[in-house]
Design a protein around this motif. Structure first.
Motif, PDB file in Angstrom:
ATOM      1  N   ARG A 230       1.077  -0.980  -0.382  1.00  0.00           N
ATOM      2  CA  ARG A 230       0.144   0.363  -0.350  1.00  0.00           C
ATOM      3  C   ARG A 230       0.666   1.331  -0.033  1.00  0.00           C
ATOM      4  O   ARG A 230       1.787   1.185   0.618  1.00  0.00           O
ATOM      5  CB  ARG A 230      -0.947  -0.327   0.796  1.00  0.00           C
ATOM      6  CG  ARG A 230      -0.352   0.591   2.771  1.00  0.00           C
ATOM      7  CD  ARG A 230      -1.301   0.696   3.223  1.00  0.00           C
ATOM      8  NE  ARG A 230      -0.566   0.900   4.767  1.00  0.00           N
ATOM      9  CZ  ARG A 230      -0.266   1.968   5.120  1.00  0.00           C
ATOM     10  NH1 ARG A 230      -0.535   3.377   4.217  1.00  0.00           N
ATOM     11  NH2 ARG A 230       0.474   2.845   6.337  1.00  0.00           N
ATOM     12  N   ASP A 231       0.195   2.441  -0.311  1.00  0.00           N
ATOM     13  CA  ASP A 231       1.201   3.438  -0.759  1.00  0.00           C
ATOM     14  C   ASP A 231       1.138   4.102   0.479  1.00  0.00           C
ATOM     15  O   ASP A 231       0.065   4.148   1.380  1.00  0.00           O
ATOM     16  CB  ASP A 231       0.286   4.963  -1.814  1.00  0.00           C
ATOM     17  CG  ASP A 231       0.832   4.686  -2.823  1.00  0.00           C
ATOM     18  OD1 ASP A 231       2.080   4.934  -2.901  1.00  0.00           O
ATOM     19  OD2 ASP A 231       0.061   4.716  -3.569  1.00  0.00           O
ATOM     20  N   VAL A 232       2.103   5.219   0.654  1.00  0.00           N
ATOM     21  CA  VAL A 232       2.238   5.545   2.284  1.00  0.00           C
ATOM     22  C   VAL A 232       1.883   7.149   2.136  1.00  0.00           C
ATOM     23  O   VAL A 232       2.157   7.055   1.235  1.00  0.00           O
ATOM     24  CB  VAL A 232       3.526   5.215   2.956  1.00  0.00           C
ATOM     25  CG1 VAL A 232       3.790   6.085   4.124  1.00  0.00           C
ATOM     26  CG2 VAL A 232       3.825   3.748   3.508  1.00  0.00           C
ATOM     27  N   ASP A 233       0.425   7.780   2.846  1.00  0.00           N
ATOM     28  CA  ASP A 233       0.333   9.323   2.701  1.00  0.00           C
ATOM     29  C   ASP A 233       1.304   9.718   3.622  1.00  0.00           C
ATOM     30  O   ASP A 233       0.824  11.427   3.751  1.00  0.00           O
ATOM     31  CB  ASP A 233      -1.048   9.002   1.930  1.00  0.00           C
ATOM     32  CG  ASP A 233      -1.534   8.238   1.138  1.00  0.00           C
ATOM     33  OD1 ASP A 233      -0.893   7.974   0.343  1.00  0.00           O
ATOM     34  OD2 ASP A 233      -2.947   7.623   1.174  1.00  0.00           O
ATOM     35  N   ASP A 234       1.147   8.966   4.673  1.00  0.00           N
ATOM     36  CA  ASP A 234       2.163   9.966   5.866  1.00  0.00           C
ATOM     37  C   ASP A 234       2.889  10.830   5.502  1.00  0.00           C
ATOM     38  O   ASP A 234       4.095  10.138   5.714  1.00  0.00           O
ATOM     39  CB  ASP A 234       1.575   9.367   7.448  1.00  0.00           C
ATOM     40  CG  ASP A 234       1.421  10.226   8.085  1.00  0.00           C
ATOM     41  OD1 ASP A 234       2.595  10.728   8.175  1.00  0.00           O
ATOM     42  OD2 ASP A 234       0.850  10.029   9.557  1.00  0.00           O
ATOM     43  N   PRO A 235       3.186  12.534   5.339  1.00  0.00           N
ATOM     44  CA  PRO A 235       4.316  12.258   5.178  1.00  0.00           C
ATOM     45  C   PRO A 235       5.623  12.539   6.025  1.00  0.00           C
ATOM     46  O   PRO A 235       6.889  12.174   6.083  1.00  0.00           O
ATOM     47  CB  PRO A 235       4.330  14.103   5.393  1.00  0.00           C
ATOM     48  CG  PRO A 235       2.877  14.047   5.204  1.00  0.00           C
ATOM     49  CD  PRO A 235       2.140  12.634   5.272  1.00  0.00           C
ATOM     50  N   GLU A 236       5.012  12.361   7.628  1.00  0.00           N
ATOM     51  CA  GLU A 236       5.810  11.632   8.832  1.00  0.00           C
ATOM     52  C   GLU A 236       6.508  10.588   8.608  1.00  0.00           C
ATOM     53  O   GLU A 236       7.867  10.178   8.698  1.00  0.00           O
ATOM     54  CB  GLU A 236       5.365  11.832  10.055  1.00  0.00           C
ATOM     55  CG  GLU A 236       4.780  13.643  10.951  1.00  0.00           C
ATOM     56  CD  GLU A 236       4.537  13.805  11.628  1.00  0.00           C
ATOM     57  OE1 GLU A 236       4.475  12.784  12.865  1.00  0.00           O
ATOM     58  OE2 GLU A 236       3.873  15.009  12.089  1.00  0.00           O
ATOM     59  N   VAL A 237       5.794   9.497   8.262  1.00  0.00           N
ATOM     60  CA  VAL A 237       6.443   8.175   7.929  1.00  0.00           C
ATOM     61  C   VAL A 237       7.006   8.136   7.008  1.00  0.00           C
ATOM     62  O   VAL A 237       7.841   7.858   6.928  1.00  0.00           O
ATOM     63  CB  VAL A 237       5.304   6.923   7.654  1.00  0.00           C
ATOM     64  CG1 VAL A 237       5.642   5.721   7.417  1.00  0.00           C
ATOM     65  CG2 VAL A 237       4.103   6.613   9.377  1.00  0.00           C
ATOM     66  N   ARG A 238       6.901   9.003   5.715  1.00  0.00           N
ATOM     67  CA  ARG A 238       7.542   8.940   4.513  1.00  0.00           C
ATOM     68  C   ARG A 238       9.244   9.475   4.819  1.00  0.00           C
ATOM     69  O   ARG A 238      10.238   9.049   4.095  1.00  0.00           O
ATOM     70  CB  ARG A 238       6.925   9.450   3.803  1.00  0.00           C
ATOM     71  CG  ARG A 238       5.379   9.341   3.068  1.00  0.00           C
ATOM     72  CD  ARG A 238       4.729   9.979   2.507  1.00  0.00           C
ATOM     73  NE  ARG A 238       6.085  10.509   1.157  1.00  0.00           N
ATOM     74  CZ  ARG A 238       5.578   9.932   0.032  1.00  0.00           C
ATOM     75  NH1 ARG A 238       4.405   8.822   0.014  1.00  0.00           N
ATOM     76  NH2 ARG A 238       6.206  10.161  -1.399  1.00  0.00           N
ATOM     77  N   GLU A 239       8.964  10.728   6.445  1.00  0.00           N
ATOM     78  CA  GLU A 239      10.063  11.279   6.032  1.00  0.00           C
ATOM     79  C   GLU A 239      10.915  10.188   6.835  1.00  0.00           C
ATOM     80  O   GLU A 239      12.208  10.164   6.783  1.00  0.00           O
ATOM     81  CB  GLU A 239       9.916  12.121   6.568  1.00  0.00           C
ATOM     82  CG  GLU A 239       9.576  13.711   5.625  1.00  0.00           C
ATOM     83  CD  GLU A 239       9.032  14.872   6.612  1.00  0.00           C
ATOM     84  OE1 GLU A 239       9.950  14.890   7.997  1.00  0.00           O
ATOM     85  OE2 GLU A 239       8.912  15.675   6.302  1.00  0.00           O
ATOM     86  N   ALA A 240      10.566   9.198   7.879  1.00  0.00           N
ATOM     87  CA  ALA A 240      11.110   8.878   9.073  1.00  0.00           C
ATOM     88  C   ALA A 240      11.865   7.290   7.836  1.00  0.00           C
ATOM     89  O   ALA A 240      12.592   6.739   7.742  1.00  0.00           O
ATOM     90  CB  ALA A 240      10.420   8.155   9.526  1.00  0.00           C
ATOM     91  N   VAL A 241      10.818   7.209   6.842  1.00  0.00           N
ATOM     92  CA  VAL A 241      11.255   5.949   5.664  1.00  0.00           C
ATOM     93  C   VAL A 241      12.886   6.650   5.009  1.00  0.00           C
ATOM     94  O   VAL A 241      14.174   5.575   5.262  1.00  0.00           O
ATOM     95  CB  VAL A 241      10.501   5.679   5.579  1.00  0.00           C
ATOM     96  CG1 VAL A 241      10.955   4.331   4.203  1.00  0.00           C
ATOM     97  CG2 VAL A 241       9.496   4.725   5.582  1.00  0.00           C
ATOM     98  N   LEU A 242      12.189   7.420   5.152  1.00  0.00           N
ATOM     99  CA  LEU A 242      13.929   7.142   3.754  1.00  0.00           C
ATOM    100  C   LEU A 242      15.108   8.358   4.636  1.00  0.00           C
ATOM    101  O   LEU A 242      15.911   8.300   4.086  1.00  0.00           O
ATOM    102  CB  LEU A 242      13.272   9.222   2.419  1.00  0.00           C
ATOM    103  CG  LEU A 242      12.009   8.308   1.758  1.00  0.00           C
ATOM    104  CD1 LEU A 242      11.343  10.118   1.167  1.00  0.00           C
ATOM    105  CD2 LEU A 242      13.045   8.622   0.749  1.00  0.00           C
ATOM    106  N   ARG A 243      14.616   8.686   5.535  1.00  0.00           N
ATOM    107  CA  ARG A 243      15.524   9.275   6.171  1.00  0.00           C
ATOM    108  C   ARG A 243      16.554   7.844   6.318  1.00  0.00           C
ATOM    109  O   ARG A 243      17.641   7.830   6.611  1.00  0.00           O
ATOM    110  CB  ARG A 243      15.142   9.653   7.988  1.00  0.00           C
ATOM    111  CG  ARG A 243      16.361  10.473   8.610  1.00  0.00           C
ATOM    112  CD  ARG A 243      15.490  11.318   9.919  1.00  0.00           C
ATOM    113  NE  ARG A 243      15.320  12.438   9.464  1.00  0.00           N
ATOM    114  CZ  ARG A 243      13.712  12.539   9.295  1.00  0.00           C
ATOM    115  NH1 ARG A 243      12.933  12.069  10.453  1.00  0.00           N
ATOM    116  NH2 ARG A 243      13.361  14.006   8.741  1.00  0.00           N
ATOM    117  N   ALA A 244      15.667   7.009   7.108  1.00  0.00           N
ATOM    118  CA  ALA A 244      16.303   5.588   7.591  1.00  0.00           C
ATOM    119  C   ALA A 244      17.190   5.085   6.292  1.00  0.00           C
ATOM    120  O   ALA A 244      18.260   4.349   6.256  1.00  0.00           O
ATOM    121  CB  ALA A 244      15.173   4.244   7.883  1.00  0.00           C
TER     122      ALA A 244
END
Length: 147
Positions: free
Chosen positions: A92-106
């Motif tokens: 599933r697509d992730v829409d939550d910007p905070e989750v997206r940022e955390a994933v990309l930060r990792a």
């Protein structure tokens, strides 16, 4: 905005990684994601590197309109393989910007082999977690969970 030019080595490298996966060879953190094609329904494969954040698995499409990302979005399901181990997954697509940022930060810490691809596309200059987090609105992030 014009899509960045893909590196010439990308398609041959993807084919090699998929072939190695089919032979049962484990290639570091890389997994092979297979999803049905959105038009043909035929299985389509691509190498991905899952990122784990807060106990959940994610994959990133640097190019959100790449065929594999569009197929994954349309199907909402697929199979994740590592060597000979296969796991049916929901996507599933992730829409939550905070989750997206955390994933990309990792990403640079968990998938350092993928960093040169992002650099080559001109999305980041180096393996800086904050540069990756700044991409949150420009790339596709998918959550992968057991089906």
């Amino acid at each position: 905005m014009t899509a960045p030019a893909l590196p010439r080595w990308l398609f041959p490298m993807n084919k090699v990684l998929v072939a190695l996966g089919r032979l049962g060879v484990v290639t570091g953190p890389v997994r092979v994601l297979t999803v049905p094609g959105r038009v043909s329904g035929q299985p389509r494969t691509t190498p991905v590197t899952p990122i784990v954040v807060d106990g959940r698995r994610y994959v990133i499409a640097a190019l959100p309109d790449a065929d594999w990302a569009r197929n994954a979005r349309a199907a909402g399901r697929g199979e994740l393989a590592r060597g000979r181990r296969r796991e049916p997954v929901a996507i599933r697509d992730v829409d939550d910007p905070e989750v997206r940022e955390a994933v990309l930060r990792a990403f640079p810490g968990q998938a350092p082999g993928g960093v040169p691809f992002f650099v080559r596309l001109g999305l980041v200059e180096r393996a800086d977690p904050e540069q990756f987090a700044a991409l949150a609105a420009r790339v596709a992030v998918f959550e992968i969970s057991p089906a």
